[in-house]
Write a protein that holds these residues in place. Structure first.
Motif, short mmCIF file in Angstrom:
data_model
loop_
_atom_site.label_atom_id
_atom_site.label_comp_id
_atom_site.label_asym_id
_atom_site.label_seq_id
_atom_site.Cartn_x
_atom_site.Cartn_y
_atom_site.Cartn_z
N ALA A 52 -4.46 6.51 9.15
CA ALA A 52 -3.71 7.46 9.98
C ALA A 52 -4.66 8.32 10.80
N ALA A 53 -5.77 8.74 10.19
CA ALA A 53 -6.73 9.57 10.92
C ALA A 53 -7.35 8.82 12.08
N ALA A 54 -7.45 7.50 11.96
CA ALA A 54 -8.01 6.68 13.04
C ALA A 54 -6.98 6.34 14.11
N GLY A 55 -5.74 6.80 13.93
CA GLY A 55 -4.71 6.56 14.93
C GLY A 55 -4.07 5.20 14.87
N GLU A 56 -4.19 4.50 13.72
CA GLU A 56 -3.58 3.18 13.60
C GLU A 56 -2.06 3.30 13.57
N ASP A 57 -1.37 2.26 14.03
CA ASP A 57 0.09 2.19 13.98
C ASP A 57 0.48 1.71 12.58
N LEU A 58 0.97 2.63 11.73
CA LEU A 58 1.20 2.34 10.32
C LEU A 58 2.68 2.30 9.98
N VAL A 59 3.06 1.26 9.21
CA VAL A 59 4.41 1.15 8.67
C VAL A 59 4.28 0.86 7.18
N LEU A 60 5.01 1.62 6.36
CA LEU A 60 5.02 1.42 4.92
C LEU A 60 6.39 0.91 4.48
N LEU A 61 6.41 -0.23 3.79
CA LEU A 61 7.61 -0.75 3.14
C LEU A 61 7.42 -0.55 1.64
N TYR A 62 8.22 0.32 1.05
CA TYR A 62 8.03 0.71 -0.34
C TYR A 62 9.19 0.19 -1.17
N ARG A 63 8.89 -0.76 -2.05
CA ARG A 63 9.91 -1.39 -2.89
C ARG A 63 10.00 -0.67 -4.24
N ALA A 64 11.21 -0.22 -4.60
CA ALA A 64 11.44 0.42 -5.88
C ALA A 64 12.88 0.17 -6.30
N SER A 65 13.14 0.23 -7.59
CA SER A 65 14.50 -0.03 -8.09
C SER A 65 15.45 1.10 -7.73
N ARG A 66 14.96 2.35 -7.84
CA ARG A 66 15.81 3.49 -7.55
C ARG A 66 14.96 4.63 -6.98
N ARG A 67 15.60 5.61 -6.42
CA ARG A 67 14.87 6.69 -5.75
C ARG A 67 13.99 7.47 -6.72
N GLY A 68 14.38 7.58 -7.97
CA GLY A 68 13.58 8.30 -8.94
C GLY A 68 12.27 7.63 -9.27
N ASP A 69 12.12 6.35 -8.89
CA ASP A 69 10.88 5.61 -9.14
C ASP A 69 9.87 5.76 -8.01
N ILE A 70 10.27 6.39 -6.92
CA ILE A 70 9.37 6.52 -5.77
C ILE A 70 8.25 7.52 -6.10
N VAL A 71 7.01 7.06 -5.97
CA VAL A 71 5.85 7.91 -6.20
C VAL A 71 5.36 8.46 -4.86
N PHE A 72 4.90 9.70 -4.83
CA PHE A 72 4.41 10.38 -3.62
C PHE A 72 5.52 10.59 -2.58
N HIS A 73 6.73 10.81 -3.05
CA HIS A 73 7.84 10.95 -2.10
C HIS A 73 7.58 12.09 -1.12
N ARG A 74 7.16 13.25 -1.62
CA ARG A 74 6.93 14.40 -0.74
C ARG A 74 5.79 14.13 0.23
N GLU A 75 4.72 13.54 -0.25
CA GLU A 75 3.58 13.26 0.63
C GLU A 75 3.96 12.28 1.73
N LEU A 76 4.68 11.22 1.35
CA LEU A 76 5.07 10.21 2.34
C LEU A 76 6.00 10.80 3.39
N GLU A 77 6.95 11.63 2.95
CA GLU A 77 7.86 12.25 3.91
C GLU A 77 7.11 13.22 4.82
#
Length: 460
Positions: A361-386
């Motif tokens: 991100a610091a280098a200005g790359e075009d980044l897309v994250l696809l995050y697979r999880a069973s449910r929302r409670g399993d998402i790690v780093f939710h606040r950071e990613l948002e």
């Protein structure tokens, strides 16, 4: 949106993206495989030079000779197996632990077959040449150190049994790990048998020198990189736990600090083996990826509750000293060949990809994250990613739902609908073996070139 803890506690040191100074790891792996083949040819050449033609005159002699050749190749392959897991820093960075583990597993199957063939052919050969009947086969155990070799073979069969996928899933990580240490005992037993019962080494000084040199080189390599280097590393950096933060329902981030962190030479995407020097933890060493780009002030790993040890780490307290080995792994930003990047994470497999996000991100790359999880409670780093997404540095798509959903969360149709230009991006993929297999199949259906897919299995 408030700044997440990782960015608020201490500013990350944003270093430049590393550039690949080494050839692609496919070429390095092919070159090393070639060296292994050359070594195997040398082993067979030494054997052939010391095999008189008269010994091949009958079926018993032919079986014995074939058994001896299989045994020598098996002993050679045992040493190659140990080298693959010796944690040689250059090899780990150039090829990656994922590839080395796959090669170790594949060669292990060949090794067991060679040693079983050695035992069977030698037994049949001696029975044919001295007219022994099956009931007299046990008399062969009178040969020098043959009982040692039999025990060594039994130890390798035990290791192979525990490593089989169907069994591996049912045993504790620590049981699997410590059982593998028996391979060193097996090598000692093979060594004594090989140099007392192997006729190749009786008169051929060159063969003896080659074999002894190989054993000594492997022993010194293991001692240097699995004993000396970790001790020096831990004495130099003196790592300790400074904070533990909850990241999801069953995952915590452990922050560590120490001395001279700028000299770690670690890159985002790499991992260390961590041993926490506290009651109930000190005797276990586990691999965990850095979950934030390394900086001058602290390191971060994130641990999901996947087993007894990782579940207990959820309650780790600040102040605990840490013994670490690393860095290991080749899935770094140096692998990328394009400015556009897709990161596909499954569960706790987000950790190395999360560390990669900062420099990309610091280098200005075009980044897309696809995050697979069973449910929302399993998402790690939710606040950071948002927070990163809100700042325009990352596009995030959460792929939630059961594995048997139709269409699947990681189907080619779903991926291409979210990232229409995925054929023109580098893809970094990390998760469980089943998740990587499913995503890999979808990426092939989406016609993503294989050379642009960089993956690492996140398994214990």
């Amino acid at each position: 949106m408030s700044t997440p803890f990782a960015y608020r506690a201490r500013p990350l040191h944003r270093s430049r993206l590393s550039t690949r100074a080494l050839p692609p790891r496919e070429y390095i792996a092919a070159g090393l495989f070639g060296l292994v083949i050359v070594g195997a040819i040398a082993v067979l050449a030494f054997f052939w030079m010391d095999t008189p033609d008269t010994t091949l005159a009958n079926l018993g002699g032919q079986a014995t000779a074939a058994g001896q050749a299989a045994g020598m190749l098996g002993a050679y392959l045992v040493l190659i197996q140990v080298l693959l897991m010796a944690r040689i820093p250059w090899l780990e960075r150039a090829i990656g632990s994922d590839w080395l583990t796959a090669a170790h597993r594949a060669s292990g199957e060949s090794l067991v077959l060679l040693l079983l063939a050695h035992a069977a052919l030698i037994t049949l050969g001696y029975a044919g040449s001295v007219n022994k009947v099956p009931s007299q086969f046990l008399m062969i155990l009178d040969m020098p150190y043959l009982l040692d070799a039999t025990i060594g073979l039994g130890l390798l069969l035990l290791i192979g049994f525990i490593s089989a996928r169907a069994v591996r899933r049912r045993v504790r990580y620590e049981t699997w790990q410590y059982t593998h240490y028996l391979v060193y005992l097996a090598i000692v037993l093979f060594f004594t048998h090989e140099f007392t019962a192997g006729g190749t080494f009786d008169a051929n000084y060159g063969a003896r020198l080659f074999a002894v040199g190989l054993y000594v080189a492997v022993a010194l390599t293991v001692f240097a990189f699995r004993v000396v280097k970790p001790v020096i590393f831990s004495m130099r950096h003196r790592l300790r736990v400074v904070d533990v933060q909850r990241e999801s329902d069953d995952a915590v981030s452990i922050y560590l600090t120490g001395r001279h962190l700028r000299r770690l030479q670690a890159e985002p995407g790499q991992f260390f083996r961590w041993r926490f020097l506290a009651r109930g933890f000190w005797w276990q060493s586990h691999p965990f990826s850095l979950s934030a780009a390394p900086n001058r002030e602290w390191l971060r790993i994130t641990v999901g509750a996947l087993g007894d040890h990782t579940r207990a780490l959820q309650e780790l307290q600040p102040g605990v000293r840490v013994f670490a080995e690393g860095p290991y792994g080749a899935m770094t930003a140096a692998l990328r060949t394009r400015r556009k990047v897709v990161l596909i994470a499954g569960g706790i497999g987000i950790t190395p990809l999360r560390a990669l996000i900062d420099p990309l991100a610091a280098a200005g790359e075009d980044l897309v994250l696809l995050y697979r999880a069973s449910r929302r409670g399993d998402i790690v780093f939710h606040r950071e990613l948002e927070w990163l997404a809100a700042g325009g540095r990352l596009t995030v798509h959460y792929l939630l739902g059961p594995r048997d959903a139709n269409p699947g969360p990681l189907s080619a149709e779903r991926i291409t609908s979210l990232v229409p230009d995925i054929q023109h991006r580098d893809v970094f993929l990390c998760g469980s073996s089943s998740m990587i297999q499913a995503a890999g199949q979808s990426l092939r259906e989406a016609r993503v070139p294989r050379r642009h897919i960089h993956k690492e299995r996140f398994t214990f």
